[in-house]
Design a protein around this motif. Structure first.
Motif, PDB file in Angstrom:
ATOM      1  N   GLN A 191       0.982  -1.224  -0.086  1.00 57.16           N
ATOM      2  CA  GLN A 191       0.020   0.097  -0.010  1.00 57.16           C
ATOM      3  C   GLN A 191       0.822   1.305   0.038  1.00 57.16           C
ATOM      4  O   GLN A 191       1.886   1.316   0.677  1.00 57.16           O
ATOM      5  CB  GLN A 191      -0.991  -0.133   1.239  1.00 57.16           C
ATOM      6  CG  GLN A 191      -2.032  -1.017   1.299  1.00 57.16           C
ATOM      7  CD  GLN A 191      -2.697  -0.976   2.427  1.00 57.16           C
ATOM      8  OE1 GLN A 191      -2.085  -0.833   3.617  1.00 57.16           O
ATOM      9  NE2 GLN A 191      -4.066  -0.906   2.548  1.00 57.16           N
ATOM     10  N   SER A 192       0.805   2.031  -1.053  1.00 61.42           N
ATOM     11  CA  SER A 192       1.539   3.342  -0.871  1.00 61.42           C
ATOM     12  C   SER A 192       1.168   4.677  -1.628  1.00 61.42           C
ATOM     13  O   SER A 192      -0.005   4.339  -2.600  1.00 61.42           O
ATOM     14  CB  SER A 192       2.773   2.954  -1.962  1.00 61.42           C
ATOM     15  OG  SER A 192       3.696   3.873  -1.795  1.00 61.42           O
ATOM     16  N   GLN A 193       1.326   5.452  -1.097  1.00 61.76           N
ATOM     17  CA  GLN A 193       1.098   6.871  -1.734  1.00 61.76           C
ATOM     18  C   GLN A 193       2.301   7.604  -2.124  1.00 61.76           C
ATOM     19  O   GLN A 193       3.211   7.806  -1.398  1.00 61.76           O
ATOM     20  CB  GLN A 193       0.023   7.554  -0.775  1.00 61.76           C
ATOM     21  CG  GLN A 193      -1.388   7.093  -0.745  1.00 61.76           C
ATOM     22  CD  GLN A 193      -2.112   8.273   0.251  1.00 61.76           C
ATOM     23  OE1 GLN A 193      -1.882   8.449   1.262  1.00 61.76           O
ATOM     24  NE2 GLN A 193      -3.016   8.883  -0.576  1.00 61.76           N
ATOM     25  N   LEU A 194       2.297   8.049  -3.332  1.00 63.90           N
ATOM     26  CA  LEU A 194       3.414   8.989  -3.788  1.00 63.90           C
ATOM     27  C   LEU A 194       3.523  10.156  -2.810  1.00 63.90           C
ATOM     28  O   LEU A 194       2.684  10.882  -2.461  1.00 63.90           O
ATOM     29  CB  LEU A 194       2.998   9.543  -5.196  1.00 63.90           C
ATOM     30  CG  LEU A 194       4.319   9.986  -5.893  1.00 63.90           C
ATOM     31  CD1 LEU A 194       5.490   8.732  -6.038  1.00 63.90           C
ATOM     32  CD2 LEU A 194       3.881  10.334  -7.387  1.00 63.90           C
ATOM     33  N   GLY A 195       4.864  10.319  -2.370  1.00 60.12           N
ATOM     34  CA  GLY A 195       5.067  11.326  -1.277  1.00 60.12           C
ATOM     35  C   GLY A 195       4.799  11.260   0.080  1.00 60.12           C
ATOM     36  O   GLY A 195       5.196  11.884   0.816  1.00 60.12           O
ATOM     37  N   LYS A 196       4.170  10.120   0.442  1.00 62.19           N
ATOM     38  CA  LYS A 196       3.614   9.726   1.730  1.00 62.19           C
ATOM     39  C   LYS A 196       4.398   8.632   2.300  1.00 62.19           C
ATOM     40  O   LYS A 196       4.174   8.212   3.549  1.00 62.19           O
ATOM     41  CB  LYS A 196       2.121   9.898   1.871  1.00 62.19           C
ATOM     42  CG  LYS A 196       1.614  11.212   1.290  1.00 62.19           C
ATOM     43  CD  LYS A 196       0.138  11.051   1.680  1.00 62.19           C
ATOM     44  CE  LYS A 196      -0.269  12.507   1.462  1.00 62.19           C
ATOM     45  NZ  LYS A 196      -1.667  12.971   2.218  1.00 62.19           N
ATOM     46  N   GLY A 197       4.747   7.774   1.537  1.00 64.35           N
ATOM     47  CA  GLY A 197       5.384   6.466   1.892  1.00 64.35           C
ATOM     48  C   GLY A 197       4.620   5.213   1.475  1.00 64.35           C
ATOM     49  O   GLY A 197       3.666   5.240   0.733  1.00 64.35           O
ATOM     50  N   SER A 198       5.263   4.154   2.181  1.00 69.76           N
ATOM     51  CA  SER A 198       4.577   2.856   1.594  1.00 69.76           C
ATOM     52  C   SER A 198       4.609   1.927   2.941  1.00 69.76           C
ATOM     53  O   SER A 198       5.458   1.770   3.737  1.00 69.76           O
ATOM     54  CB  SER A 198       5.855   2.210   0.508  1.00 69.76           C
ATOM     55  OG  SER A 198       5.603   3.060  -0.404  1.00 69.76           O
ATOM     56  N   THR A 199       3.731   0.898   2.956  1.00 69.46           N
ATOM     57  CA  THR A 199       3.662  -0.166   3.796  1.00 69.46           C
ATOM     58  C   THR A 199       3.709  -1.594   2.965  1.00 69.46           C
ATOM     59  O   THR A 199       2.581  -1.766   2.048  1.00 69.46           O
ATOM     60  CB  THR A 199       2.328  -0.272   4.561  1.00 69.46           C
ATOM     61  OG1 THR A 199       2.318   0.993   5.467  1.00 69.46           O
ATOM     62  CG2 THR A 199       2.239  -1.132   5.676  1.00 69.46           C
ATOM     63  N   PHE A 200       4.567  -2.375   3.304  1.00 70.28           N
ATOM     64  CA  PHE A 200       4.846  -3.715   2.538  1.00 70.28           C
ATOM     65  C   PHE A 200       4.254  -4.711   3.772  1.00 70.28           C
ATOM     66  O   PHE A 200       4.715  -4.427   4.935  1.00 70.28           O
ATOM     67  CB  PHE A 200       6.103  -4.087   2.312  1.00 70.28           C
ATOM     68  CG  PHE A 200       6.490  -3.395   1.030  1.00 70.28           C
ATOM     69  CD1 PHE A 200       6.315  -3.974  -0.304  1.00 70.28           C
ATOM     70  CD2 PHE A 200       6.823  -2.028   1.031  1.00 70.28           C
ATOM     71  CE1 PHE A 200       6.652  -3.526  -1.476  1.00 70.28           C
ATOM     72  CE2 PHE A 200       7.289  -1.523  -0.140  1.00 70.28           C
ATOM     73  CZ  PHE A 200       7.199  -1.831  -1.447  1.00 70.28           C
TER      74      PHE A 200
END
Length: 183
Positions: free
Chosen positions: A160-169
């Motif tokens: 799950q990821s949002q550009l400029g906000k980070g990611s969660t794998f």
């Protein structure tokens, strides 16, 4: 670098052919994550990133698998999170239980991944940012290896990821059925 690339490709090929020997043993995910976070402390200091763990379960979580491969899977995710985080950023590694599965989440507040790029990030040699290969020497195999290891352990990996906000794998692995011990 070339030697590591060849080793990674051989590992992926063996996993594809299902000829990679996996040691089946009981692995404690809590211990594995704690050891990794401790081992990667120097890298986080150099990157000026904080790394913390959250164990969202009162009991240790056990899976059956190859500890070295699971170690590699989680290492790849944490190192990516560190490399893609901004200076003074935070990487959080969570271990939690959901139904009959153990979940390991690696979350960063880094640069994120555009939605259009997400379907391809587990492809071999695919790189969202071509610049990183020059900076850190990556070849675009880390997430492909992580996914192959998760699948070899009857698990999965999602982002799950949002550009400029980070990611969660999130890695999902079936929990080992251990007999309940009364104290």
């Amino acid at each position: 670098r070339l030697s590591q690339l060849v080793q990674d490709l051989l590992m992926l090929s063996r996993m594809d052919l299902k000829v990679l020997l996996m040691k089946r043993q009981t692995c404690c995910l809590n211990d594995l994550v704690s050891d990794l976070v401790e081992e990667l402390a120097a890298l986080t200091i150099a990157a000026q990133v904080s790394l913390k763990t959250e164990f969202k379960t009162h009991q240790p979580l056990y899976v059956t698998g190859d500890e070295e491969q699971l170690y590699r899977l989680i290492t790849n995710l944490i190192i990516n999170a560190i490399h893609y985080s901004r200076s003074e950023g935070l990487v959080t590694v969570r271990v939690l239980k959901e139904d009959h599965d153990a979940l390991i989440q690696v979350q960063d507040v880094g640069i994120g991944i555009a939605a259009s790029e997400q379907p391809r990030i587990f492809d071999r040699f695919y790189r969202v940012s071509r610049d990183r290969s020059r900076q850190t020497g990556g070849a675009g195999l880390g997430l492909a290896i992580a996914q192959a290891i998760a699948k070899a352990h009857q698990g999965s990996i999602q982002v799950q990821s949002q550009l400029g906000k980070g990611s969660t794998f999130t890695v999902c692995l079936p929990l080992q059925n251990l007999p309940h011990v009364s104290m």
